[in-house]
Design a protein around this motif. Structure first.
Motif, PDB file in Angstrom:
ATOM      1  N   PHE A 132       6.662  35.721   3.468  1.00 22.16           N
ATOM      2  CA  PHE A 132       6.614  34.658   4.478  1.00 22.16           C
ATOM      3  C   PHE A 132       5.988  35.177   5.765  1.00 22.16           C
ATOM      4  O   PHE A 132       5.190  34.488   6.409  1.00 22.16           O
ATOM      5  N   ARG A 133       6.329  36.409   6.138  1.00 27.50           N
ATOM      6  CA  ARG A 133       5.757  36.997   7.354  1.00 27.50           C
ATOM      7  C   ARG A 133       4.251  37.178   7.217  1.00 27.50           C
ATOM      8  O   ARG A 133       3.496  36.914   8.155  1.00 27.50           O
ATOM      9  N   ILE A 134       3.806  37.619   6.048  1.00 31.97           N
ATOM     10  CA  ILE A 134       2.366  37.799   5.826  1.00 31.97           C
ATOM     11  C   ILE A 134       1.645  36.464   5.946  1.00 31.97           C
ATOM     12  O   ILE A 134       0.605  36.344   6.612  1.00 31.97           O
ATOM     13  N   ALA A 135       2.210  35.425   5.314  1.00 32.79           N
ATOM     14  CA  ALA A 135       1.568  34.106   5.319  1.00 32.79           C
ATOM     15  C   ALA A 135       1.488  33.531   6.731  1.00 32.79           C
ATOM     16  O   ALA A 135       0.428  33.061   7.164  1.00 32.79           O
ATOM     17  N   THR A 136       2.603  33.573   7.464  1.00 35.16           N
ATOM     18  CA  THR A 136       2.589  33.028   8.825  1.00 35.16           C
ATOM     19  C   THR A 136       1.756  33.892   9.758  1.00 35.16           C
ATOM     20  O   THR A 136       1.097  33.384  10.671  1.00 35.16           O
ATOM     21  N   GLY A 137       1.760  35.205   9.521  1.00 33.48           N
ATOM     22  CA  GLY A 137       0.963  36.105  10.346  1.00 33.48           C
ATOM     23  C   GLY A 137      -0.530  35.852  10.189  1.00 33.48           C
ATOM     24  O   GLY A 137      -1.277  35.838  11.172  1.00 33.48           O
ATOM     25  N   LEU A 145      -5.599  33.619  12.316  1.00 33.74           N
ATOM     26  CA  LEU A 145      -6.799  32.790  12.179  1.00 33.74           C
ATOM     27  C   LEU A 145      -6.960  31.850  13.364  1.00 33.74           C
ATOM     28  O   LEU A 145      -8.077  31.583  13.812  1.00 33.74           O
ATOM     29  N   TYR A 146      -5.838  31.351  13.893  1.00 32.30           N
ATOM     30  CA  TYR A 146      -5.912  30.525  15.106  1.00 32.30           C
ATOM     31  C   TYR A 146      -6.270  31.389  16.315  1.00 32.30           C
ATOM     32  O   TYR A 146      -7.068  30.984  17.170  1.00 32.30           O
ATOM     33  N   SER A 147      -5.713  32.583  16.385  1.00 33.24           N
ATOM     34  CA  SER A 147      -5.948  33.451  17.545  1.00 33.24           C
ATOM     35  C   SER A 147      -7.405  33.888  17.657  1.00 33.24           C
ATOM     36  O   SER A 147      -7.933  34.025  18.769  1.00 33.24           O
ATOM     37  N   SER A 173      -2.808  23.561  16.008  1.00 31.47           N
ATOM     38  CA  SER A 173      -4.066  22.817  16.158  1.00 31.47           C
ATOM     39  C   SER A 173      -4.202  22.182  17.540  1.00 31.47           C
ATOM     40  O   SER A 173      -5.282  21.742  17.916  1.00 31.47           O
ATOM     41  N   VAL A 174      -3.103  22.130  18.290  1.00 33.99           N
ATOM     42  CA  VAL A 174      -3.138  21.651  19.677  1.00 33.99           C
ATOM     43  C   VAL A 174      -2.743  22.800  20.597  1.00 33.99           C
ATOM     44  O   VAL A 174      -1.737  23.471  20.363  1.00 33.99           O
TER      45      VAL A 174
END
Length: 312
Positions: A15-20, A25-27, A146-147
């Motif tokens: 879960f940490r890998i996925a959210t990280g 990607l947003y950063s 996204s916002v």
């Protein structure tokens, strides 16, 4: 670490890998995020529910409503509708969700209440439909990357702060503790009414490990006197039955036990949609008591109990 947590640890790592990866990607700009011309204030948390987002949104409404044209945007958790929806008198808890419907019942004449899963899609529609909007309040949008809000407020519960919690499924964190760095303000909620300076200093130092130099504030719950659904003049009995479907009932239970004689607590999960059978059981229990008993519940539960199916 108990054996159960050891078994869950690999899933928490995944879960940490996925959210990280998602946050990275947003950063770096690979996944797009949008910022709008109208000021956007986001109120959210790192954990699952129970940190006081609804009272925080209501506080901001009261603070700003006399000088700003406000719109609130929530996902509408638990509603039976989909997509973008602007609250009207035709709505109820099933079409909006309990928290947005609570906003509408209290502030619907002053504030535009909107629900929609996709905030980046909803905001332009709000600004097009209500051009006078001068501030947008995003409810539970901390992970909605996204916002890009102009002010990002992170709430964390004093009893279980993010820096002592673990990722799902070991704990209740939706993303890693380092996510706190995105906040502009961090508020420790549900604190004791009198929290000494030394305790505040210790908490700030622990927050600083993950969100260095971010302002940290402290808030506590102050319950008002119970008010009847239908008759404001009705007086509460000294003995009460509590009915609640909220994430963390401990502060409420402490208040009830400190001010009334609690006969029984009918506790359900957060956002629980009550059934006729469940309420019939509560009614039967109250009627069986030898002394007069009042039923007490939360405002969030009240809007669910006002559903038309319970009339009559």
């Amino acid at each position: 670490m108990g054996i159960f947590n050891v078994l869950l640890y690999p899933f928490a790592v995944l879960f940490r890998i996925a959210t990280g990866i998602r946050n990275h990607l947003y950063s770096i700009g690979y996944k797009r995020s949008f910022q709008f011309g109208v000021p956007v204030i986001s109120v959210g948390n790192l954990s699952l529910g129970g940190s006081g987002k609804t009272p925080a949104i209501e506080y901001l409404i009261r603070l700003l409503r006399n000088r700003e044209k406000i719109a609130t945007l929530s996902r509408g958790y638990g509603r039976r509708t989909k997509g973008l929806r602007f609250a009207t008198e035709a709505d109820n808890v099933e079409s909006l969700g309990d928290e947005p419907y609570q906003f509408y019942r209290k502030f619907g004449k002053e504030v535009q209440v909107v629900v929609g899963e996709d905030r980046a899609f909803a905001i332009p529609n709000i600004l097009h439909g209500f051009e006078q909007t001068s501030i947008l309040l995003l409810d539970d949008a901390y992970q909605h990357r996204s916002v890009r809000p102009h002010l990002n407020i992170l709430l964390t519960d004093y009893a279980k702060p993010f820096y002592e919690d673990y990722l799902i499924p070991m704990g209740r964190l939706r993303e890693g503790r380092v996510g706190a760095m995105r906040a502009d303000i961090i508020i420790i909620t549900k604190c004791p009414e009198y929290l000494d300076a030394e305790s505040q200093k210790i908490i700030k130092e622990k927050v600083d490990k993950f969100a260095y130099s971010k302002p940290v504030f402290f808030s506590y719950i102050q319950y008002g006197s119970p008010v009847s659904f239908f008759d404001p003049q009705e007086k509460m009995k000294s003995k009460v039955v509590l009915l609640s479907g909220i994430a963390k009932a401990k502060p409420l239970l402490s208040y009830i036990k400190g001010n009334f004689e609690l006969v029984k607590h009918f506790g359900f999960r957060d956002h629980h949609m009550y059934t006729l059978n469940e309420l019939a059981q509560v009614k039967k229990f109250i009627q069986a008591q030898p002394d007069p008993v009042s039923l007490i519940t939360t405002e969030k539960d009240m809007v669910r109990l006002l559903h038309p199916k319970f009339k009559g």
